[in-house]
Write an enzyme that holds these catalytic residues in place. Structure first.
Site, short mmCIF file in Angstrom:
data_model
loop_
_atom_site.label_atom_id
_atom_site.label_comp_id
_atom_site.label_asym_id
_atom_site.label_seq_id
_atom_site.Cartn_x
_atom_site.Cartn_y
_atom_site.Cartn_z
N GLU A 50 -13.16 -3.52 5.42
CA GLU A 50 -13.61 -2.30 4.78
C GLU A 50 -15.11 -2.31 4.53
O GLU A 50 -15.69 -3.35 4.24
CB GLU A 50 -12.87 -2.12 3.44
CG GLU A 50 -11.38 -1.95 3.62
CD GLU A 50 -10.63 -2.06 2.31
OE1 GLU A 50 -11.29 -2.04 1.25
OE2 GLU A 50 -9.40 -2.16 2.35
N CYS A 64 -12.35 -2.93 -3.25
CA CYS A 64 -12.21 -3.60 -1.95
C CYS A 64 -10.79 -4.09 -1.72
O CYS A 64 -10.18 -4.72 -2.57
CB CYS A 64 -13.18 -4.77 -1.89
SG CYS A 64 -13.32 -5.45 -0.25
#
Length: 401
Positions: free
Chosen positions: A114, A370
């Site tokens: 990500e 995250c």
């Protein structure tokens, strides 16, 4: 009159399927690219500089589109090199301007990381990942629940910056939209030392993204030997994931503390600052979790730790504290501290003359903590694949993706 530079039209990204025997130029910093051009292509160093600008300033990955290169050089590049960037699996903007990308690493689609862009009034910060997953097992981290798969290559790290800058239209000499990069995404950067340092070199190179040293920040959970090595090989800002003011508590949150306790960690941070006078401070990140590490006694203990750090460095405000409200994720046993407790915690630190900020949560609507988006999208992908297999096997259609 200033030259008007047109932002390149956004074209579909190329496939990230490496070709045997070809060098991915995104894996190279300036020195590596110069060496490749001289030793492999038999060309002058300045040609490497031209290509680096095409890749990182104009976001061009096809050699035939690099119009100031001769046909002979372009043919050599076609034979010996390529420019491969990660594939975008999911592209998710937030209502507050935060933008998140889920990027596939490799051609099998099994690995993903990500990247998050966070805009503010005066800057735009990109949060970059360094590993697929993480092996440090911090108990409050969503990424830790996914385990560790592998380190990212230099190309996969700088490719995140390339994708974000391309999306934002970040053309040099125009209004900068990407002003800061923080190595705070998935993974522990110092466990992928060489690739991370090489990628940060491109971020700070004028032929790359031209970011000042202080605008590139590496965040670590506290690998002491690697912090010492970093102090001699790079000159970026340092952030440390502290999250507790004493060893007993930190060992339950950050298991790495058993190997490198707080005293050793703080000493290495002091050495990092003393090694270069241009380094002014280290940021200590402290995620606040309800009833775990957010009590007044924790704040007072943290204030003492910061005063001791100032004394070790022999400079005021050498340690800054960044308070981070915990961002819950599915399956976690932790809760976010109440706002009143966050403010009380900050006040104790400020009253003790410790520079303290509270990081405001951004991108809640896109799960910008995250590891969350990867978990959601990859789980859906897995269920879709199982559904397709069921249909192909003729076992009925009672499965649901």
């Amino acid at each position: 009159m200033n030259e008007v530079v047109q932002t390149p039209a956004i074209q579909p990204l190329p496939k990230s399927a490496p070709t045997a025997g070809k060098q991915n130029l995104l894996d190279l910093d300036r020195a590596g690219l110069e060496k490749f051009f001289v030793e492999v292509l038999g060309e002058k160093k300045f040609r490497a500089h031209q290509v680096m600008k095409w890749i990182h300033h104009r976001y061009v990955t096809e050699f035939d589109e690099m119009t100031d290169l001769g046909k002979v050089l372009r043919a050599k590049l076609q034979e010996h090199a390529e420019v491969l960037v990660p594939n975008i699996v999911f592209d998710k903007p937030s209502a507050d301007g935060t933008h998140k990308w889920l990027l596939a690493m490799g051609v099998d689609g099994k690995n993903a990381i990500e990247t998050v862009y966070i805009p503010d009034k005066t800057r735009g910060t990109l949060c970059v990942s360094s590993q697929v997953g993480c092996g440090l097992n911090c108990t409050f981290c969503s990424t830790a629940t996914q385990g560790f798969n592998r380190n990212l290559t230099t190309a996969e790290i700088i490719g995140q910056v390339w994708i974000a800058a391309r999306h934002l239209g970040n053309v040099p000499h125009q209004m900068r939209r990407l002003t800061n990069v923080v190595m705070m995404g998935m993974g522990e950067p110092l466990m992928n030392f060489d690739n991370v340092v090489r990628a940060m070199s491109v971020m700070r190179d004028d032929l790359g993204y031209g970011l000042a040293n202080k605008r590139v920040t590496l965040s670590t959970s506290g690998l002491v030997p690697q912090i010492d090595r970093l102090s001699t090989e790079s000159d970026v800002s340092l952030a440390v994931s502290l999250h507790a003011p004493n060893d007993a508590l930190r060992e339950t949150l950050v298991p790495l503390n058993k190997k490198y306790p707080i005293a050793e960690l703080m000493a290495s941070c002091a050495r990092y600052l003393r090694a270069n006078k241009r380094r002014e401070s280290v940021t200590f990140e402290y995620t606040l979790m309800k009833g775990i590490n957010d009590k007044p006694e924790h704040a007072r203990e943290l204030a003492r730790l910061m005063r001791q750090f100032d004394n070790a460095v022999q400079a005021k405000d050498s340690g800054k504290v960044n308070l981070i409200p915990f961002n819950p994720f599915p399956g976690t046993r932790y809760e976010r501290s109440e706002e009143a407790h966050i403010r009380a915690f900050q006040k104790i630190l400020l009253d003790s003359n410790v520079l303290t900020m509270v990081r405001r949560t951004r991108g809640d609507d896109i799960d910008a903590a995250c590891g969350q988006l990867k978990g959601q999208v990859m789980d859906r992908t897995r269920r879709q694949a199982e559904f397709n297999k069921t249909l192909q096997a003729g076992k009925g259609s009672d499965a649901a993706a």
